[in-house]
Motif scaffolding. Sequence first.
Motif, PDB file in Angstrom:
ATOM      1  N   LEU A  48       0.826  -1.208   0.000  1.00 39.42           N
ATOM      2  CA  LEU A  48       0.000   0.000   0.000  1.00 39.42           C
ATOM      3  C   LEU A  48       0.859   1.256   0.000  1.00 39.42           C
ATOM      4  N   VAL A  49       0.343   2.288  -0.652  1.00 39.33           N
ATOM      5  CA  VAL A  49       1.001   3.589  -0.637  1.00 39.33           C
ATOM      6  C   VAL A  49       0.430   4.385   0.525  1.00 39.33           C
ATOM      7  N   ASN A  50       1.307   4.805   1.425  1.00 40.50           N
ATOM      8  CA  ASN A  50       0.922   5.680   2.528  1.00 40.50           C
ATOM      9  C   ASN A  50       2.039   6.704   2.649  1.00 40.50           C
ATOM     10  N   PHE A  51       1.738   7.943   2.267  1.00 41.17           N
ATOM     11  CA  PHE A  51       2.759   8.983   2.302  1.00 41.17           C
ATOM     12  C   PHE A  51       3.132   9.304   3.738  1.00 41.17           C
ATOM     13  N   ALA A  52       4.413   9.480   3.971  1.00 39.88           N
ATOM     14  CA  ALA A  52       4.922   9.797   5.297  1.00 39.88           C
ATOM     15  C   ALA A  52       4.951  11.313   5.441  1.00 39.88           C
ATOM     16  N   VAL A  53       4.136  11.817   6.332  1.00 39.13           N
ATOM     17  CA  VAL A  53       4.137  13.250   6.611  1.00 39.13           C
ATOM     18  C   VAL A  53       4.316  13.424   8.109  1.00 39.13           C
ATOM     19  N   GLY A  54       4.961  14.503   8.479  1.00 39.31           N
ATOM     20  CA  GLY A  54       5.195  14.724   9.906  1.00 39.31           C
ATOM     21  C   GLY A  54       6.424  13.975  10.381  1.00 39.31           C
ATOM     22  N   ASN A  55       6.335  13.429  11.579  1.00 39.32           N
ATOM     23  CA  ASN A  55       7.494  12.758  12.187  1.00 39.32           C
ATOM     24  C   ASN A  55       7.815  11.456  11.475  1.00 39.32           C
ATOM     25  N   PRO A  56       9.109  11.201  11.243  1.00 36.64           N
ATOM     26  CA  PRO A  56       9.487   9.930  10.619  1.00 36.64           C
ATOM     27  C   PRO A  56       9.099   8.748  11.506  1.00 36.64           C
ATOM     28  N   ASP A  57       8.769   7.659  10.865  1.00 35.60           N
ATOM     29  CA  ASP A  57       8.420   6.428  11.557  1.00 35.60           C
ATOM     30  C   ASP A  57       9.658   5.887  12.266  1.00 35.60           C
ATOM     31  N   GLU A  58       9.468   5.149  13.348  1.00 37.25           N
ATOM     32  CA  GLU A  58      10.627   4.610  14.076  1.00 37.25           C
ATOM     33  C   GLU A  58      11.434   3.634  13.231  1.00 37.25           C
ATOM     34  N   LEU A  59      10.792   2.979  12.259  1.00 34.06           N
ATOM     35  CA  LEU A  59      11.526   2.093  11.351  1.00 34.06           C
ATOM     36  C   LEU A  59      12.206   2.870  10.231  1.00 34.06           C
ATOM     37  N   GLY A  60      11.927   4.149  10.153  1.00 32.12           N
ATOM     38  CA  GLY A  60      12.474   4.967   9.081  1.00 32.12           C
ATOM     39  C   GLY A  60      11.549   4.944   7.879  1.00 32.12           C
ATOM     40  N   ASP A  61      11.453   6.063   7.211  1.00 35.87           N
ATOM     41  CA  ASP A  61      10.589   6.163   6.046  1.00 35.87           C
ATOM     42  C   ASP A  61      11.353   5.773   4.783  1.00 35.87           C
ATOM     43  N   VAL A  62      10.603   5.336   3.782  1.00 35.66           N
ATOM     44  CA  VAL A  62      11.168   5.012   2.481  1.00 35.66           C
ATOM     45  C   VAL A  62      11.222   6.327   1.690  1.00 35.66           C
ATOM     46  N   GLU A  63      12.410   6.744   1.314  1.00 32.74           N
ATOM     47  CA  GLU A  63      12.589   7.984   0.553  1.00 32.74           C
ATOM     48  C   GLU A  63      12.630   7.650  -0.940  1.00 32.74           C
ATOM     49  N   VAL A  64      11.861   8.391  -1.720  1.00 32.08           N
ATOM     50  CA  VAL A  64      11.833   8.193  -3.164  1.00 32.08           C
ATOM     51  C   VAL A  64      12.237   9.507  -3.829  1.00 32.08           C
ATOM     52  N   GLN A  65      13.246   9.427  -4.699  1.00 30.93           N
ATOM     53  CA  GLN A  65      13.715  10.598  -5.439  1.00 30.93           C
ATOM     54  C   GLN A  65      13.539  10.312  -6.927  1.00 30.93           C
ATOM     55  N   VAL A  66      12.824  11.196  -7.607  1.00 35.95           N
ATOM     56  CA  VAL A  66      12.567  11.022  -9.034  1.00 35.95           C
ATOM     57  C   VAL A  66      13.271  12.143  -9.784  1.00 35.95           C
ATOM     58  N   THR A  67      14.191  11.758 -10.649  1.00 34.72           N
ATOM     59  CA  THR A  67      14.871  12.719 -11.509  1.00 34.72           C
ATOM     60  C   THR A  67      14.225  12.632 -12.883  1.00 34.72           C
ATOM     61  N   VAL A  68      13.767  13.772 -13.388  1.00 38.14           N
ATOM     62  CA  VAL A  68      13.069  13.816 -14.669  1.00 38.14           C
ATOM     63  C   VAL A  68      14.012  14.339 -15.740  1.00 38.14           C
ATOM     64  N   HIS A  69      14.224  13.521 -16.783  1.00 36.96           N
ATOM     65  CA  HIS A  69      15.071  13.936 -17.904  1.00 36.96           C
ATOM     66  C   HIS A  69      14.235  14.468 -19.058  1.00 36.96           C
TER      67      HIS A  69
END
Length: 136
Positions: free
Chosen positions: A91-112
Amino acid sequence: MIHRIDVRVIAPVRDTEVTDRVVDAVENLFPNAEISQKPGRVVGEAHSMEAFSERLHEQEILDTARREFFARADEDGFAFALKKQAAFQGLVNFAVGNPDELGDVEVQVTVHDPDVESVVDHVAPPTEEGRPIDPE
């Protein structure tokens, strides 16, 4: 329209976690990602967000996704964070606010190509009354 993008997914692996489960979490949302394991983290590299886009449509969270994408966008791309526990379940659940204790999954999209707005419109199209609007 052809979109040329690089997607980098970085998920921390805590001492209490099984690395394979973190790999599963990344692959659940980015099944075409090439995964590598680094000390303390899993990194996925992909060139498509099709499966992720399908999940946004299924969960009917296109407006939320657009808000999150544009909140951390510049002319080179956009970034967002996801809750790891939800990703384990596909499931997609955006992380907003305080990071989760397990750490959030960071996604970086570079557009060419072509541009950030076009890619966002493709992945999470604008909606009207909750329904995607077909581009003209």
